[in-house]
Design a protein around this motif. Structure first.
Motif, PDB file in Angstrom:
ATOM      1  N   ARG A  54       0.409  -1.020  -0.025  1.00 16.69           N
ATOM      2  CA  ARG A  54      -0.445   0.123  -0.271  1.00 16.69           C
ATOM      3  C   ARG A  54       1.153   0.984  -0.368  1.00 16.69           C
ATOM      4  O   ARG A  54       0.782   2.332  -0.959  1.00 16.69           O
ATOM      5  CB  ARG A  54      -0.545  -0.195   1.206  1.00 16.69           C
TER       6      ARG A  54
ATOM      7  N   LEU B 226       0.361   3.958  -2.509  1.00 21.67           N
ATOM      8  CA  LEU B 226       0.913   5.346  -2.416  1.00 21.67           C
ATOM      9  C   LEU B 226       1.983   6.223  -3.177  1.00 21.67           C
ATOM     10  O   LEU B 226       1.501   7.284  -3.615  1.00 21.67           O
ATOM     11  CB  LEU B 226       0.693   5.687  -0.971  1.00 21.67           C
TER      12      LEU B 226
ATOM     13  N   THR C 173       1.152   6.626  -6.891  1.00 23.63           N
ATOM     14  CA  THR C 173       0.160   7.552  -6.962  1.00 23.63           C
ATOM     15  C   THR C 173       0.772   8.835  -7.311  1.00 23.63           C
ATOM     16  O   THR C 173       0.078   9.933  -7.835  1.00 23.63           O
ATOM     17  CB  THR C 173      -1.204   6.970  -6.906  1.00 23.63           C
TER      18      THR C 173
ATOM     19  N   GLU D 117      -6.463   7.118  -1.233  1.00 24.20           N
ATOM     20  CA  GLU D 117      -6.147   6.100  -0.395  1.00 24.20           C
ATOM     21  C   GLU D 117      -5.071   6.231   0.726  1.00 24.20           C
ATOM     22  O   GLU D 117      -4.541   5.892   1.229  1.00 24.20           O
ATOM     23  CB  GLU D 117      -4.901   6.598  -2.176  1.00 24.20           C
TER      24      GLU D 117
END
Length: 153
Positions: A79, A83, A86, A114
């Motif tokens: 994750r 992130l 992104t 997110e």
């Protein structure tokens, strides 16, 4: 004692010589004394301790932390990587002059969601991975708020 600062005047330590000399014939030649090569040789020779044995110049090995224990099956590391990826895509889109604000808004919203999700699922603890996840999420939230506020216009 200096009259302006009320501090003792600078006096060089004993054993330090002032080696600069100026000659009228060549103003570029200001120093005399041992050359650079001799100073380099002296610095490169191994130091010896008071017992006469050479002192090792290597550092002790670093302590390593097994990373397998930090990243458990929770998927936090994935994750965090998602992130960060992104955030990099959002940064690249911000740099693209052909992108309009209408095109960037959904990307900023997705980044904010997110980041908020990762922040909520990363409890405040002593675990360095959880701390890194919270810091990354906070950074993403700050960037989204800067976008919404108009800092990137």
């Amino acid at each position: 004692m200096d009259r302006i600062t009320n501090r003792p005047e600078f006096t060089p330590a004993s054993g330090i010589r002032h080696t600069e000399t100026t000659t009228a014939a060549d103003p570029r030649q200001k120093t005399s004394g041992p050359g650079f090569q001799e100073a380099l040789r002296t610095a490169m020779t191994p130091m010896t301790s008071s017992s006469g044995t050479a002192v090792q110049g290597t550092l002790p090995p670093l302590r390593t932390m097994p990373l397998g224990d930090l990243f458990e099956s929770s998927g936090v590391e994935m994750r965090i990587q998602d992130l960060i990826q992104t955030m990099e895509q959002f940064s690249a889109a911000l740099m693209n002059p052909e992108q309009t604000l209408k095109e960037l808004t959904p990307m900023a919203d997705a980044l904010g969601e997110e980041a908020e999700s990762l922040f909520r699922q990363s409890p405040d603890s002593e675990n360095p991975v959880q701390d890194f996840a919270r810091r990354t999420a906070l950074l993403a939230r700050v960037e989204v708020e800067k976008f919404r506020r108009g800092d990137f216009l």
